[in-house]
Each structure stands twice: as structure tokens, then as C-alpha cells.
Design a protein around this motif. Structure first.
Motif, PDB file in Angstrom:
ATOM      1  N   SER A 109       0.823  -1.217   0.000  1.00 22.80           N
ATOM      2  CA  SER A 109       0.000   0.000   0.000  1.00 22.80           C
ATOM      3  C   SER A 109       0.850   1.257   0.000  1.00 22.80           C
ATOM      4  CB  SER A 109      -0.949   0.004   1.203  1.00 22.80           C
ATOM      5  OG  SER A 109      -2.023  -0.876   0.990  1.00 22.80           O
ATOM      6  N   ALA A 114      -7.038   6.679  -0.502  1.00 23.59           N
ATOM      7  CA  ALA A 114      -7.382   5.594  -1.423  1.00 23.59           C
ATOM      8  C   ALA A 114      -7.179   6.015  -2.871  1.00 23.59           C
ATOM      9  CB  ALA A 114      -8.837   5.169  -1.196  1.00 23.59           C
ATOM     10  N   GLY A 169      -8.268  -5.822   0.119  1.00 25.34           N
ATOM     11  CA  GLY A 169      -7.502  -4.760   0.764  1.00 25.34           C
ATOM     12  C   GLY A 169      -7.334  -5.015   2.254  1.00 25.34           C
ATOM     13  N   THR A 199      -5.203  -3.432   6.083  1.00 24.51           N
ATOM     14  CA  THR A 199      -4.478  -2.357   6.764  1.00 24.51           C
ATOM     15  C   THR A 199      -3.711  -2.938   7.950  1.00 24.51           C
ATOM     16  OG1 THR A 199      -6.208  -1.827   8.382  1.00 24.51           O
ATOM     17  CG2 THR A 199      -6.363  -0.765   6.212  1.00 24.51           C
ATOM     18  N   SER A 242      -9.629   0.060   3.750  1.00 29.60           N
ATOM     19  CA  SER A 242      -9.212  -1.131   2.989  1.00 29.60           C
ATOM     20  C   SER A 242     -10.171  -1.426   1.846  1.00 29.60           C
ATOM     21  CB  SER A 242      -9.094  -2.344   3.920  1.00 29.60           C
ATOM     22  OG  SER A 242     -10.360  -2.768   4.397  1.00 29.60           O
ATOM     23  N   ARG A 300      -9.573   1.214  -0.923  1.00 32.29           N
ATOM     24  CA  ARG A 300      -8.344   0.946  -1.663  1.00 32.29           C
ATOM     25  C   ARG A 300      -8.509  -0.230  -2.617  1.00 32.29           C
ATOM     26  NH1 ARG A 300      -3.538   2.003   2.869  1.00 32.29           N
ATOM     27  NH2 ARG A 300      -3.449   4.265   2.523  1.00 32.29           N
ATOM     28  N   ARG A 337      -0.094  -3.405   5.492  1.00 33.49           N
ATOM     29  CA  ARG A 337      -0.808  -2.436   4.644  1.00 33.49           C
ATOM     30  C   ARG A 337      -0.607  -2.855   3.188  1.00 33.49           C
ATOM     31  NH1 ARG A 337       1.924   1.039   8.379  1.00 33.49           N
ATOM     32  NH2 ARG A 337       3.490   1.566   6.804  1.00 33.49           N
ATOM     33  N   ARG A 338      -1.599  -3.503   2.608  1.00 30.34           N
ATOM     34  CA  ARG A 338      -1.387  -4.116   1.300  1.00 30.34           C
ATOM     35  C   ARG A 338      -2.700  -4.329   0.569  1.00 30.34           C
ATOM     36  NH1 ARG A 338      -2.230  -7.774   5.188  1.00 30.34           N
ATOM     37  NH2 ARG A 338      -3.080  -9.829   4.647  1.00 30.34           N
ATOM     38  N   VAL A 339      -2.578  -4.542  -0.734  1.00 31.76           N
ATOM     39  CA  VAL A 339      -3.693  -5.016  -1.551  1.00 31.76           C
ATOM     40  C   VAL A 339      -3.237  -6.309  -2.206  1.00 31.76           C
ATOM     41  CG1 VAL A 339      -5.144  -4.593  -3.571  1.00 31.76           C
ATOM     42  CG2 VAL A 339      -4.682  -2.738  -1.966  1.00 31.76           C
TER      43      VAL A 339
END
Length: 233
Positions: A105, A114, A143, A145, A166, A169, A212-214
Motif C-alpha cells: 500500500s 485511497a 484490501g 491495513t 481497505s 483501496r 498495509r497491502r492489496v
């Protein structure tokens, strides 16, 4: 005679131990030969099962599993060329081979936002080509966090804000991919999970950064499974 459970455990161990050296094609054959979707799901869970997968309601044979594994090997190789993407082979909920693509992220978004960064758009433009080249793969966008609180918010309010962020995003990623021509029918789900399913320790800055990622999953669609079964027969 050994029980199905005993066989499943033994087969799970074999697949997990071989996971680093065996191609998806070979692993797909092993799972297919193991007795179908139920057993495959057990193996998949131990080897890194995800919550995605087509609703199939029956066994997937060894030949079909190998064909699907070969397709996922191809998709994984293409995804590995995408800048800023972390790519790994995983199992879907049916125990079939799938591809997990993780975007940090910090690369995709600025803090608390976002809105996709220019770096994100470059990476996702490359990734959109991968998805279009593998249109028979279904896609799930998820998504996540870290568990950091928000200023002037209670713990409960922070959790909700993280969940909302999340989701926003994940939706931003989906919207951008679709704007590049990825079919809305290929992206089967877009979900935010907030602080759930951390992949690292939230008590450290490095761990929070990883959380923190997608994540984007490419997995076998019903159409791919059906075609693989017809080809194998």
C-alpha cells in the motif's frame, strides 16, 4: 486400509514438502489424483489456502488439475514481470493452483488515502495486461491495513475506519484495472478486510508496512475447470 483422513494428511505433507521445487502442473496432478475438491481443499489449506475459488461441487481429476496447474504457471510467470509486485503460488479453496499478487500500500497510496499514486498506475497498467492475457482466470481483489489507530478516534472507530479504507483501496484498484479494459465479469469480488489476516507483526514498523497491502488473486474459473476436464477426458 488407511482412512481418508490418514491419506489426506500424508498427501498434504508430501505436497507441502514438495511445494518449493515442484511446478504447479505437477502439484495440480497430485491434488487431482488425491480424490477431488474436498481433499484438495485440505491440502490447499495446509499449503497456503485462500478464501477464493469457483463453486464446483465435485471432484477435479488428476488430468484437469495438471492442465490448470500449467495455466497458473504461465500466469505466475507473466505476473512476476510486473514492477513492484510480489508474486507467489497458492491454493484456492478447492485446492487448485492459484496466483497471489501483493502490492504494498505504500507503493499504491499515500497515508490514509485511497487515491492511486502514479507508481501504482504504472504497475497496475502492466498487471492489467497480465489479467487480459489470462481472461479465463477469475480475480479477487482484497484490501488490508495495519492496526494503527486514527487520531481522535476510539479503538472501535479506528477499526471501522481501517475497514472502510481497505475497502476503498481495493475498489480503487478494481476501478483502475477495469478502466484499462479488464472485464468486470473477470473480477469476481472486491473486498476490504481492514486489520484482519495480518501477514506480519503489527508491533513493529516493518510489520505494519507489510500488513498495509492489496492482494489480487488469480484462480481457476468454472469455465477453466470445465475446459480442463473436457481436455483431460
Amino acid at each position: 486400509m488407511k482412512s481418508l483422513k490418514s491419506i489426506a494428511v500424508a498427501l498434504c505433507a508430501a505436497v507441502v514438502m514438495a511445494g518449493c521445487t515442484v511446478s504447479n502442473t505437477a502439484k495440480g496432478t497430485a491434488i487431482g489424483a488425491g480424490g477431488g475438491a474436498a481433499l484438495g481443499a485440505i491440502i490447499g489449506h495446509i499449503a497456503g489456502n485462500t478464501a477464493v475459488g469457483a463453486a464446483i461441487g465435485g471432484a477435479v481429476g488428476a488430468g484437469a488439475g495438471a492442465i490448470i496447474g500449467h495455466k497458473m504457471d504461465k500466469a505466475k510467470k507473466e505476473a512476476e514481470a510486473v514492477k513492484n509486485a510480489q508474486v507467489e503460488g497458492v491454493k484456492d479453496a478447492n485446492g487448485l493452483d492459484a496466483v497471489k499478487v501483493t502490492f504494498d500500500s505504500g507503493i499504491l497510496f499515500t497515508t490514509g488515502s485511497a487515491t492511486l499514486s502514479s507508481t501504482a498506475k504504472t504497475s497496475l497498467t502492466q498487471f492489467a495486461t497480465v489479467l487480459k492475457n489470462n481472461a479465463d482466470c477469475d480475480v479477487a481483489v482484497q484490501g488490508y491495513t495495519d492496526n494503527e489507530g486514527w487520531k481522535n478516534s476510539t479503538r472501535e472507530q479506528s477499526q471501522q475506519k481501517n475497514l472502510n479504507l481497505s475497502q476503498q483501496r481495493a475498489q480503487s484498484v478494481t476501478n483502475f484495472l477495469q478502466s484499462l479494459g479488464v472485464s468486470s465479469t473477470q473480477i469476481r469480488s472486491t473486498m476490504g478486510y481492514g486489520e484482519d489476516n495480518p501477514v506480519a507483526d503489527n508491533s513493529t514498523a516493518a510489520g505494519r508496512a507489510q500488513n498495509r497491502r492489496v492482494e489480487v488473486y488469480m484462480y481457476a474459473s468454472q469455465a477453466m475447470i470445465k475446459a480442463a476436464e473436457q481436455q483431460a477426458n
